[in-house]
Design an enzyme around this catalytic site. Structure first.
Site, PDB file in Angstrom:
ATOM      1  N   LYS A  20      -7.234  -5.108 -19.316  1.00 38.76           N
ATOM      2  CA  LYS A  20      -6.027  -5.307 -19.182  1.00 38.76           C
ATOM      3  C   LYS A  20      -5.574  -6.978 -19.805  1.00 38.76           C
ATOM      4  O   LYS A  20      -4.791  -7.586 -20.641  1.00 38.76           O
ATOM      5  CB  LYS A  20      -5.414  -5.424 -18.056  1.00 38.76           C
ATOM      6  CG  LYS A  20      -5.160  -4.062 -17.466  1.00 38.76           C
ATOM      7  CD  LYS A  20      -4.819  -3.413 -16.207  1.00 38.76           C
ATOM      8  CE  LYS A  20      -5.553  -1.727 -15.858  1.00 38.76           C
ATOM      9  NZ  LYS A  20      -5.446  -1.515 -14.439  1.00 38.76           N
ATOM     10  N   GLN A  26      -4.269  -3.235  -8.472  1.00 37.07           N
ATOM     11  CA  GLN A  26      -5.462  -2.205  -9.323  1.00 37.07           C
ATOM     12  C   GLN A  26      -5.226  -1.415  -8.146  1.00 37.07           C
ATOM     13  O   GLN A  26      -6.103  -1.980  -7.076  1.00 37.07           O
ATOM     14  CB  GLN A  26      -6.829  -2.540  -9.612  1.00 37.07           C
ATOM     15  CG  GLN A  26      -7.681  -2.737 -10.053  1.00 37.07           C
ATOM     16  CD  GLN A  26      -6.913  -1.277 -11.376  1.00 37.07           C
ATOM     17  OE1 GLN A  26      -6.383  -1.992 -12.363  1.00 37.07           O
ATOM     18  NE2 GLN A  26      -8.116  -0.256 -11.924  1.00 37.07           N
ATOM     19  N   ASP A  80       3.823   0.508 -13.304  1.00 34.03           N
ATOM     20  CA  ASP A  80       2.672   1.035 -12.633  1.00 34.03           C
ATOM     21  C   ASP A  80       3.274   3.086 -12.470  1.00 34.03           C
ATOM     22  O   ASP A  80       2.339   4.039 -12.907  1.00 34.03           O
ATOM     23  CB  ASP A  80       1.859   1.326 -11.646  1.00 34.03           C
ATOM     24  CG  ASP A  80       0.362   0.494 -12.017  1.00 34.03           C
ATOM     25  OD1 ASP A  80      -0.409   1.318 -12.713  1.00 34.03           O
ATOM     26  OD2 ASP A  80      -0.126   0.303 -10.744  1.00 34.03           O
TER      27      ASP A  80
HETATM   28  N1  GUN Z   1      -6.804   2.316 -10.898  1.00 35.69           N
HETATM   29  C1  GUN Z   1      -6.899   3.530 -11.843  1.00 35.69           C
HETATM   30  N2  GUN Z   1      -5.965   3.943 -13.410  1.00 35.69           N
HETATM   31  C2  GUN Z   1      -4.610   2.927 -12.439  1.00 35.69           C
HETATM   32  C3  GUN Z   1      -3.138   2.680 -12.352  1.00 35.69           C
HETATM   33  O1  GUN Z   1      -3.516   3.348 -13.725  1.00 35.69           O
HETATM   34  N3  GUN Z   1      -2.867   1.295 -12.338  1.00 35.69           N
HETATM   35  C4  GUN Z   1      -3.252   1.264 -10.923  1.00 35.69           C
HETATM   36  N4  GUN Z   1      -3.134   0.537 -10.662  1.00 35.69           N
HETATM   37  N5  GUN Z   1      -4.487   1.394 -10.321  1.00 35.69           N
HETATM   38  C5  GUN Z   1      -5.654   2.223 -11.495  1.00 35.69           C
END
Ligand code: GUN
Length: 300
Positions: free
Chosen positions: A53, A97, A120
């Site tokens: 990211k 996350q 998200d």
């Molecule tokens: N863990 C796995 N996929 C995601 C996601 O799209 N967002 C977040 N915050 N955590 C994740």
């Protein structure tokens, strides 16, 4: 039949390129789009995602910070950090996350993030707006699936979409996106889950089969209709001594056998996985634009 391979990389690059002029426009208006990612603990897969990211932000000129917290961070500490990030104008998007360590309440954290910064699309306000068909920040992975279908001109209107998996991150928002009365949706949707009996009776009726179960290679060729489009959201590590890392990545679909039966399929890796980060970048830019518009009292 030779299945068409739906390359997430191509679509992800197209999405990211489309963001460059939008980012420039924000910067001209004095707003540098910014994303903060919070990682609690040292889960290796999460560390990889978070690093990717940050790299994507860097490649686009989006300001980003990663806050790495120890695994024994308390709920109060995490809540207070989210409060500070909500108030910090440098960040238009906040991503915590998942999964969080067991002692932390993910629902409490998600609800604490300002809906305006919810890149998200997990906040109940974002979910509610999605269900009602209103403009909102969409969950990245399901929005990425829609983007792949649109890019490859795969018709969804009136088609039967079967979603396998009912997670809050993928299955549920995927369902809620696909039945919307919009150009790249308007499908009839069935959702299957661990309580579904005779799963293949449902999957065999899918024109478009979207699988997000986290069970490696659970969808076999006998569960797929001839000519269906298969979207594999799963990314699973399975032990493999022949690989340097000791594992390989497989999806939730038995790729080699299913590709002989379907008309189009996303590979793993190289499919949906790459879309999630591209859509996160898109949401961050959208949140920054909304901030610019708010600053200018809605004047564009
Ligand atoms: N863990 C796995 N996929 C995601 C996601 O799209 N967002 C977040 N915050 N955590 C994740």
């Amino acid at each position: 039949m030779e299945a068409k391979i739906l390359h997430g990389k191509v679509v992800a690059e197209a999405v990211k390129e489309g963001l460059r002029p939008r980012i420039e426009k924000c910067i001209k208006k004095g707003v540098y789009p910014g994303l903060v990612v919070v990682l609690v603990g040292e889960d290796p897969a999460s560390q990889v995602y978070v690093r990717n990211k940050a790299r994507a932000c860097e490649s686009l000129g989006i300001y980003s910070e990663t806050r790495c917290l120890s695994v024994d961070t308390t709920q109060k500490e995490l809540n207070e950090l989210v409060d500070r990030l909500n108030a910090d104008d440098r960040f238009h998007g906040i991503l915590v996350q998942m999964p969080l360590p067991k002692h932390l309440d993910d629902i409490e954290i998600i609800e604490r993030i300002s809906p305006q910064k919810d890149v998200d699309g997990f906040h109940p306000m974002s979910v509610g707006r999605l269900v009602q068909g209103q403009n909102t920040l969409l969950p990245c992975t399901p929005a990425g699936v829609l983007e792949i279908l649109a890019y490859y001109n795969i018709e969804t209107n009136g088609k039967h979409v079967v979603v396998v998996g009912r997670s809050n991150i993928v299955g549920k928002p995927m369902l809620n996106l696909m039945y919307q009365k919009s150009k790249h949706a308007n499908a009839t949707v069935t959702i299957c889950h661990t309580g579904t009996r005779n799963m293949e009776e449902h999957t065999l009726r899918a024109d478009i089969l979207i699988v997000a179960t986290g069970v490696p290679e659970m969808i076999k060729a006998g569960m797929v209709k001839d000519g269906a489009v298969v979207i594999d959201v799963g990314v699973n590590r399975v032990d493999d001594d022949t690989r340097k890392k000791g594992y390989r990545l497989v999806g939730d679909v038995a790729y080699d056998e299913v590709k002989e039966r379907c008309s189009a399929i996303t590979p793993v890796p190289g499919g949906v996985g790459l879309m999630t980060i591209a859509m996160l970048m898109k949401n961050t830019v959208q949140a920054a634009e909304d901030h610019v518009n708010l600053k200018n009292n809605g004047k564009k």
